[in-house]
Scaffold this motif. Sequence first.
Motif: not given
Length: 346
Positions: A161-163, A203-207, A220-228, A336-346
């Motif tokens: 998923l996208r980070s 497996a990966v939070w892409w940036t 490397e991954v079997d499914m993901e959210m990505a830009w078309n 929500a964007q600020k909260r994301w930073a905490s979520f991804i670092q946990q």
Amino acid sequence: MTYKLSMIALSASAGIFTASMASAEQITFVSQGGAYQEAQTKAILDPVAKLLGITVNQDSSPDAWPVIKTQTASGKVIWDVIDTPPKDCIRGGEQGMIEKLDFSKIPNAEKMPAEYKSPYSVAYEFYSSVLAYNKDKFGDNPPKTWADFWDVKKFPGTRALRSHPLATLEAALLADGVPADKLYPLDVDRAFKKLEEIKPHVAVWWTSGAQSAQLLADGEVDMEMAWNGRVAAVVKEGAPIGYSFNEGFLQYTSLCILKGAPNLDTAVKFVNAALTPDIQANFPAYIDYGPGNPEAYKTGKISPERAAQMPSSPDNAALQVLIADEWWSSPAGEEAQKRWASFIQQ
């Protein structure tokens, strides 16, 4: 005597040349650079320059927001028109850094859907966040929805998923059963709770878009959210990747004008010309992103086959959720964007 006359003639001609150069209309246009900016130069910028008889100078900035703030705060505004996510235009307008658009001077925007416009911006080009998957892995039963993406028993495999919270929170809520037309305002607590479920399986939070494409290309991954556009490029290279626009997240970049733009009148003319349906219809010839003006699909320049690959074509747009940039520009979206930073670092 002849020498003096020729020098006078030369000086006069240089003066005329200088005056002509000084009076020539121009703007400085800013986009994100790379292959995208190269494509829009051919599709949009060069045709607009020719149509209006102006010079379009270019700059690029992957993240324009800090520069918008710096230029307007200093009073030394160099940029005129920016191609940037609408939330930059909206929050910039609300904070006095972006011009309010006079849509009476932008007639090409008249038939565009209201949700494609704000007082400070207008949609320019569309892309989508889609669910992509490895066809070799899933065969005739691929994941089709975000509920499928979250279903690790029915659809085992590695995920990415996208980070970034934008579109990711929306996907979590769709996976949790929230109807697409009831997403906004986002239930942020519910979204993060659902994300906690899938987090151990990501497996990966892409940036970056390049990273997301490489994950698919390398298997490397079997499914993901990505830009078309990134997914389409991998498919063209022959990778066994599939995707659809079903439950995609329709996103767009906007055109907006800096407050204090040195070429304001020309900038407004540029924005209108860049939305000309016939010019907008050039986008699909150069890149896998769709015209911001839906009228482009009525010009006959985009084949039905090509329209089927475009995120903003009427048929594909109907399958997707249009990201609510006004919500993401609001205090709740910022939080929500600020909260994301905490979520991804946990």
